[in-house]
Motif scaffolding. Structure first.
Motif, PDB file in Angstrom:
ATOM      1  N   ALA A  10       3.023   2.673  -1.380  1.00  0.00           N
ATOM      2  CA  ALA A  10       3.556   3.166  -0.106  1.00  0.00           C
ATOM      3  C   ALA A  10       3.140   2.281   1.071  1.00  0.00           C
ATOM      4  CB  ALA A  10       3.101   4.600   0.129  1.00  0.00           C
ATOM      5  N   ASP A  11       2.136   1.444   0.883  1.00  0.00           N
ATOM      6  CA  ASP A  11       1.662   0.542   1.933  1.00  0.00           C
ATOM      7  C   ASP A  11       2.459  -0.751   2.009  1.00  0.00           C
ATOM      8  OD1 ASP A  11      -0.580   2.149   2.782  1.00  0.00           O
ATOM      9  OD2 ASP A  11      -1.593   1.541   0.925  1.00  0.00           O
ATOM     10  N   TYR A  12       3.400  -0.948   1.099  1.00  0.00           N
ATOM     11  CA  TYR A  12       4.055  -2.243   0.986  1.00  0.00           C
ATOM     12  C   TYR A  12       4.659  -2.735   2.307  1.00  0.00           C
ATOM     13  CZ  TYR A  12       7.084  -6.052  -0.279  1.00  0.00           C
ATOM     14  OH  TYR A  12       7.694  -7.281  -0.316  1.00  0.00           O
ATOM     15  N   ASP A  13       5.435  -1.914   2.992  1.00  0.00           N
ATOM     16  CA  ASP A  13       6.103  -2.366   4.217  1.00  0.00           C
ATOM     17  C   ASP A  13       5.091  -2.797   5.272  1.00  0.00           C
ATOM     18  OD1 ASP A  13       8.679  -2.022   3.197  1.00  0.00           O
ATOM     19  OD2 ASP A  13       8.774   0.061   3.890  1.00  0.00           O
ATOM     20  N   ALA A  14       4.023  -2.039   5.443  1.00  0.00           N
ATOM     21  CA  ALA A  14       2.999  -2.380   6.439  1.00  0.00           C
ATOM     22  C   ALA A  14       2.252  -3.652   6.042  1.00  0.00           C
ATOM     23  CB  ALA A  14       2.030  -1.226   6.615  1.00  0.00           C
ATOM     24  N   VAL A  15       1.970  -3.815   4.757  1.00  0.00           N
ATOM     25  CA  VAL A  15       1.298  -5.035   4.285  1.00  0.00           C
ATOM     26  C   VAL A  15       2.211  -6.240   4.470  1.00  0.00           C
ATOM     27  CG1 VAL A  15       0.411  -6.205   2.217  1.00  0.00           C
ATOM     28  CG2 VAL A  15      -0.278  -3.851   2.711  1.00  0.00           C
ATOM     29  N   LEU A  16       3.484  -6.078   4.143  1.00  0.00           N
ATOM     30  CA  LEU A  16       4.441  -7.168   4.326  1.00  0.00           C
ATOM     31  C   LEU A  16       4.514  -7.584   5.793  1.00  0.00           C
ATOM     32  CD1 LEU A  16       6.605  -9.011   3.034  1.00  0.00           C
ATOM     33  CD2 LEU A  16       8.258  -7.207   3.567  1.00  0.00           C
TER      34      LEU A  16
END
Length: 144
Positions: A10-16
């Motif tokens: 679920a953190d993918y977008d923020a990490v990207l």
């Protein structure tokens, strides 16, 4: 107050977004959502993010091959640097690796990323000069 927790898909977008906004970080096909989900599933509980007031401010990805650990994408937003966040994230990764009996960890730094090189050397990591890393990529996947 900064909170460190296990990274989830679920953190993918923020990490990207962190990666895209950080000089010296190169995004490849291997950083796709699907590839990141596979990486996190293969290395459960080993990658971490830091948050401040619900906002993702730092991350690190960690995995292993059963013998050696590997760190990727240690990122801390500039406003939060020099507060020990990166060191805390790395220590969490190294602790997880040690619990699996893995006592050696590697990471890659682009030769042009002098800030990262200074950071890692300042943290006691050793620049290897005795090996060269070679990569093989299937045709059509030059960005992997």
């Amino acid at each position: 107050m900064v909170n460190i927790r296990v990274m989830s898909t679920a953190d993918y977008d923020a990490v990207l977004e962190l990666m895209q906004d950080t000089p010296g970080i190169s995004l490849r096909d291997a950083d796709s959502r699907e590839a990141t989900e596979r990486y996190l599933a293969r290395n459960p509980g080993m990658s971490f993010v830091a948050q401040d007031s619900g906002r993702l401010i730092a991350c690190v990805m960690c995995g292993h091959d059963g013998r050696r650990g590997y760190l990727q994408h240690l990122l801390v937003l500039p406003a939060y640097r020099r507060q020990g966040i990166a060191q805390a994230l790395v220590q969490r990764c190294l602790t997880e690796l040690e619990q699996l009996g893995i006592h050696k960890c590697h990471l890659d730094v682009f030769k042009t990323n002098t800030d990262a090189a200074r950071y890692w050397q300042g943290q006691g990591w050793t620049l290897r000069t005795d090996i060269d890393r070679y990569s093989f990529t299937r045709a059509g996947n030059e960005n992997a």
